[in-house]
Write a protein that holds these residues in place. Structure first.
Motif, PDB file in Angstrom:
ATOM      1  N   GLY A 106      68.327  27.243  75.638  1.00 20.68           N
ATOM      2  CA  GLY A 106      67.824  26.912  76.969  1.00 20.68           C
ATOM      3  C   GLY A 106      67.033  28.025  77.625  1.00 20.68           C
ATOM      4  N   ARG A 107      66.557  28.971  76.804  1.00 21.20           N
ATOM      5  CA  ARG A 107      65.794  30.095  77.364  1.00 21.20           C
ATOM      6  C   ARG A 107      64.296  29.779  77.416  1.00 21.20           C
ATOM      7  NH1 ARG A 107      67.506  35.000  73.590  1.00 21.20           N
ATOM      8  NH2 ARG A 107      67.878  33.311  72.097  1.00 21.20           N
ATOM      9  N   ASP A 108      63.587  30.444  78.326  1.00 21.73           N
ATOM     10  CA  ASP A 108      62.134  30.308  78.417  1.00 21.73           C
ATOM     11  C   ASP A 108      61.415  31.399  77.631  1.00 21.73           C
ATOM     12  OD1 ASP A 108      62.114  28.041  80.073  1.00 21.73           O
ATOM     13  OD2 ASP A 108      62.475  29.276  81.848  1.00 21.73           O
ATOM     14  N   ALA A 109      62.167  32.374  77.120  1.00 16.97           N
ATOM     15  CA  ALA A 109      61.586  33.451  76.320  1.00 16.97           C
ATOM     16  C   ALA A 109      62.697  34.096  75.501  1.00 16.97           C
ATOM     17  CB  ALA A 109      60.905  34.499  77.206  1.00 16.97           C
ATOM     18  N   VAL A 110      62.307  34.722  74.388  1.00 20.32           N
ATOM     19  CA  VAL A 110      63.266  35.461  73.560  1.00 20.32           C
ATOM     20  C   VAL A 110      62.723  36.867  73.337  1.00 20.32           C
ATOM     21  CG1 VAL A 110      64.266  33.470  72.394  1.00 20.32           C
ATOM     22  CG2 VAL A 110      62.227  34.525  71.462  1.00 20.32           C
ATOM     23  N   PRO A 111      63.611  37.877  73.348  1.00 27.20           N
ATOM     24  CA  PRO A 111      63.167  39.245  73.055  1.00 27.20           C
ATOM     25  C   PRO A 111      62.873  39.409  71.560  1.00 27.20           C
ATOM     26  CG  PRO A 111      65.532  39.199  73.369  1.00 27.20           C
ATOM     27  CD  PRO A 111      65.046  37.807  73.659  1.00 27.20           C
ATOM     28  N   ILE A 112      61.947  40.313  71.267  1.00 28.17           N
ATOM     29  CA  ILE A 112      61.532  40.567  69.886  1.00 28.17           C
ATOM     30  C   ILE A 112      61.837  42.026  69.552  1.00 28.17           C
ATOM     31  CG2 ILE A 112      59.626  40.513  68.244  1.00 28.17           C
ATOM     32  CD1 ILE A 112      60.486  37.767  69.385  1.00 28.17           C
ATOM     33  N   VAL A 113      62.431  42.220  68.369  1.00 26.68           N
ATOM     34  CA  VAL A 113      62.827  43.560  67.957  1.00 26.68           C
ATOM     35  C   VAL A 113      62.104  43.940  66.675  1.00 26.68           C
ATOM     36  CG1 VAL A 113      64.825  42.721  66.661  1.00 26.68           C
ATOM     37  CG2 VAL A 113      64.821  45.062  67.523  1.00 26.68           C
ATOM     38  N   ARG A 114      61.690  45.208  66.602  1.00 23.62           N
ATOM     39  CA  ARG A 114      61.100  45.771  65.390  1.00 23.62           C
ATOM     40  C   ARG A 114      61.680  47.163  65.179  1.00 23.62           C
ATOM     41  NH1 ARG A 114      55.780  45.762  66.472  1.00 23.62           N
ATOM     42  NH2 ARG A 114      55.201  43.914  65.251  1.00 23.62           N
ATOM     43  N   ASP A 115      62.173  47.434  63.986  1.00 31.44           N
ATOM     44  CA  ASP A 115      62.770  48.734  63.648  1.00 31.44           C
ATOM     45  C   ASP A 115      63.861  49.127  64.645  1.00 31.44           C
ATOM     46  OD1 ASP A 115      61.043  48.981  61.466  1.00 31.44           O
ATOM     47  OD2 ASP A 115      59.479  49.916  62.696  1.00 31.44           O
ATOM     48  N   GLY A 116      64.637  48.137  65.070  1.00 28.62           N
ATOM     49  CA  GLY A 116      65.768  48.407  65.942  1.00 28.62           C
ATOM     50  C   GLY A 116      65.458  48.525  67.410  1.00 28.62           C
ATOM     51  N   ALA A 117      64.192  48.412  67.792  1.00 26.96           N
ATOM     52  CA  ALA A 117      63.806  48.573  69.194  1.00 26.96           C
ATOM     53  C   ALA A 117      63.129  47.305  69.723  1.00 26.96           C
ATOM     54  CB  ALA A 117      62.864  49.763  69.353  1.00 26.96           C
ATOM     55  N   ILE A 118      63.432  46.950  70.961  1.00 22.33           N
ATOM     56  CA  ILE A 118      62.777  45.798  71.596  1.00 22.33           C
ATOM     57  C   ILE A 118      61.312  46.157  71.861  1.00 22.33           C
ATOM     58  CG2 ILE A 118      62.726  44.282  73.604  1.00 22.33           C
ATOM     59  CD1 ILE A 118      65.121  43.794  71.863  1.00 22.33           C
ATOM     60  N   VAL A 119      60.399  45.292  71.411  1.00 21.37           N
ATOM     61  CA  VAL A 119      58.963  45.563  71.574  1.00 21.37           C
ATOM     62  C   VAL A 119      58.291  44.585  72.524  1.00 21.37           C
ATOM     63  CG1 VAL A 119      58.734  46.650  69.309  1.00 21.37           C
ATOM     64  CG2 VAL A 119      58.434  44.170  69.520  1.00 21.37           C
ATOM     65  N   GLY A 120      59.053  43.639  73.074  1.00 25.01           N
ATOM     66  CA  GLY A 120      58.468  42.668  73.999  1.00 25.01           C
ATOM     67  C   GLY A 120      59.199  41.343  73.880  1.00 25.01           C
ATOM     68  N   ARG A 121      58.496  40.291  74.235  1.00 22.29           N
ATOM     69  CA  ARG A 121      59.110  38.962  74.205  1.00 22.29           C
ATOM     70  C   ARG A 121      58.086  37.937  73.750  1.00 22.29           C
ATOM     71  NH1 ARG A 121      59.215  37.088  80.624  1.00 22.29           N
ATOM     72  NH2 ARG A 121      56.929  37.118  80.883  1.00 22.29           N
ATOM     73  N   VAL A 122      58.587  36.781  73.359  1.00 25.06           N
ATOM     74  CA  VAL A 122      57.738  35.622  73.093  1.00 25.06           C
ATOM     75  C   VAL A 122      58.213  34.501  74.008  1.00 25.06           C
ATOM     76  CG1 VAL A 122      57.145  33.832  71.422  1.00 25.06           C
ATOM     77  CG2 VAL A 122      57.158  36.215  70.731  1.00 25.06           C
ATOM     78  N   THR A 123      57.287  33.906  74.732  1.00 24.69           N
ATOM     79  CA  THR A 123      57.658  32.876  75.690  1.00 24.69           C
ATOM     80  C   THR A 123      57.566  31.483  75.075  1.00 24.69           C
ATOM     81  OG1 THR A 123      55.415  32.568  76.544  1.00 24.69           O
ATOM     82  CG2 THR A 123      56.752  34.313  77.562  1.00 24.69           C
ATOM     83  N   ARG A 124      58.354  30.592  75.629  1.00 22.46           N
ATOM     84  CA  ARG A 124      58.315  29.202  75.182  1.00 22.46           C
ATOM     85  C   ARG A 124      56.938  28.600  75.432  1.00 22.46           C
ATOM     86  NH1 ARG A 124      62.807  24.676  76.956  1.00 22.46           N
ATOM     87  NH2 ARG A 124      61.633  22.808  76.336  1.00 22.46           N
ATOM     88  N   ALA A 125      56.297  28.982  76.545  1.00 21.74           N
ATOM     89  CA  ALA A 125      54.961  28.454  76.849  1.00 21.74           C
ATOM     90  C   ALA A 125      53.952  28.862  75.784  1.00 21.74           C
ATOM     91  CB  ALA A 125      54.510  28.931  78.228  1.00 21.74           C
ATOM     92  N   ALA A 126      54.030  30.121  75.332  1.00 19.59           N
ATOM     93  CA  ALA A 126      53.103  30.584  74.295  1.00 19.59           C
ATOM     94  C   ALA A 126      53.355  29.846  72.983  1.00 19.59           C
ATOM     95  CB  ALA A 126      53.258  32.091  74.100  1.00 19.59           C
ATOM     96  N   LEU A 127      54.603  29.577  72.686  1.00 18.96           N
ATOM     97  CA  LEU A 127      54.948  28.847  71.469  1.00 18.96           C
ATOM     98  C   LEU A 127      54.425  27.419  71.526  1.00 18.96           C
ATOM     99  CD1 LEU A 127      58.592  30.183  71.150  1.00 18.96           C
ATOM    100  CD2 LEU A 127      56.713  30.721  69.598  1.00 18.96           C
ATOM    101  N   GLU A 128      54.552  26.787  72.682  1.00 22.98           N
ATOM    102  CA  GLU A 128      54.068  25.411  72.821  1.00 22.98           C
ATOM    103  C   GLU A 128      52.544  25.356  72.700  1.00 22.98           C
ATOM    104  OE1 GLU A 128      55.739  24.208  76.527  1.00 22.98           O
ATOM    105  OE2 GLU A 128      57.702  23.724  75.658  1.00 22.98           O
ATOM    106  N   ARG A 129      51.865  26.377  73.233  1.00 24.12           N
ATOM    107  CA  ARG A 129      50.398  26.405  73.083  1.00 24.12           C
ATOM    108  C   ARG A 129      50.015  26.542  71.619  1.00 24.12           C
ATOM    109  NH1 ARG A 129      50.746  29.655  77.740  1.00 24.12           N
ATOM    110  NH2 ARG A 129      50.559  31.566  76.493  1.00 24.12           N
ATOM    111  N   ARG A 130      50.731  27.401  70.879  1.00 23.22           N
ATOM    112  CA  ARG A 130      50.408  27.605  69.466  1.00 23.22           C
ATOM    113  C   ARG A 130      50.676  26.327  68.655  1.00 23.22           C
ATOM    114  NH1 ARG A 130      49.204  31.787  65.866  1.00 23.22           N
ATOM    115  NH2 ARG A 130      48.299  32.637  67.777  1.00 23.22           N
ATOM    116  N   ALA A 131      51.638  25.528  69.086  1.00 22.62           N
ATOM    117  CA  ALA A 131      51.984  24.311  68.366  1.00 22.62           C
ATOM    118  C   ALA A 131      51.086  23.131  68.715  1.00 22.62           C
ATOM    119  CB  ALA A 131      53.438  23.927  68.651  1.00 22.62           C
TER     120      ALA A 131
END
Length: 315
Positions: free
Chosen positions: A282-307
């Motif tokens: 039920g989230r509108d965004a999820v955090p993204i991790v690379r090499d153990g560190a949070i580097v930002g987020r991906v939003t549900r809106a951006a995912l829907e646009r890509r789809a």
């Protein structure tokens, strides 16, 4: 590079493969997909001359493959079939060493190659080289089958429904292993499958066959977004198209600055995984991790646009 030009095979007056022309660049994976009887396996078997073409030409790096005796050609081409095809009376090491032995390699060189490939496929050489196929799991047998096909460093690896007999979990791992090894060895692979999801996941390009003809040959994203006819669209599945597009995108390509609550996803995860995480939690965004560190987020809106359906003319 594999160049296929006007390739045709006729049985009883019927073209089971009809005027196929494809160019497969070196170091890429070409997935050949279609329904049963579409000519996929016959096409594959003509590439290594287990079946002789009625007409047409196949060239490897510019060399007509008919200039090489068939038995020698097949020693230069790896071949993997569904169910692995291992020799049951030979050990794992003897199976993997089959083609190098036929090529006259020295015993020490063969042994080193066997151990190298077992290690590459995450099978401890000391634990596995002397086992027999019946002592292995289905996934292990399939890995040994691929290792055997790669043993002599073939120009090309041909795979005919290689993962069809595996359960979904083992199949997914086998696909991951194949992609990792292909990236490491830069082997040119032609893979036949009836599973469009597998073709999309593994192929740099997909050849869709119908009644012996290649009706579309293009990168997965183009196949999904712009199927050339109703047959290709049906293979993709109209309701699956948005999710197949997301599966082709890594979340690293959609990450944006900002924070989001909940469990993070690795940057290597697919956009499809990210949308599933959003919907399930039920989230509108999820955090993204690379090499153990949070580097930002991906939003549900951006995912829907890509789809969403790509605009006409957009690439």
């Amino acid at each position: 590079m594999i160049e296929i030009e006007g390739l045709t095979k006729t049985y009883g007056g019927v073209d089971v493969v009809a005027d196929v022309s494809l160019t497969i660049p070196s170091g890429t994976i070409a997935a050949v997909v279609g329904t049963s009887g579409s000519g996929k396996t016959t096409l594959l078997r003509m590439i290594n001359r287990l079946v002789e073409p009625t007409r047409g030409t196949i060239r490897f790096d510019g060399e007509d493959h008919r200039t090489v005796p068939g038995y020698l050609l097949r020693r230069r081409i790896g071949y993997v079939i569904q169910g692995h095809g291992l020799f049951p009376h030979r050990t794992v090491g003897q199976n993997i060493g089959t083609v190098p032995r036929l090529l006259g390699w020295e015993r020490g060189r063969i042994a080193a190659r066997v151990d190298e490939l077992l290690a590459l496929f995450q099978l401890d050489p000391d634990a596995y080289r002397d086992r027999y196929p019946h002592e292995l799991s289905g996934g292990q047998q399939q890995r040994v089958g691929v290792a055997r096909a790669l043993a002599a460093g073939p120009l090309v690896l041909l795979m005919d429904e290689p993962f069809g007999a595996l359960d979904p979990i083992i199949r997914a791992k086998a696909q991951e292993d194949l992609l990792a090894i292909q990236r490491r060895l830069s082997t040119t692979i032609v893979l036949v499958t009836h599973d469009m999801e597998e073709a999309i996941r593994l192929g740099d390009a997909i050849a869709v066959m119908d009644e012996g003809r290649v009706v579309q040959f293009a990168p997965p994203a183009e196949i999904v977004a712009r199927p050339v006819n109703p047959f290709v669209a049906a293979l993709i599945g109209e309701g699956e198209r948005p999710f197949r597009l997301l599966a082709l995108t890594r979340v690293a390509d959609l990450v944006e600055p900002g924070e989001a609550p909940g469990e993070p996803l690795p940057a290597e995860a697919s956009a499809r995984d990210a949308l599933a995480a959003c919907l399930w939690s039920g989230r509108d965004a999820v955090p993204i991790v690379r090499d153990g560190a949070i580097v930002g987020r991906v939003t549900r809106a951006a995912l829907e646009r890509r789809a969403s359906r790509p605009a006409e003319g957009a690439r």
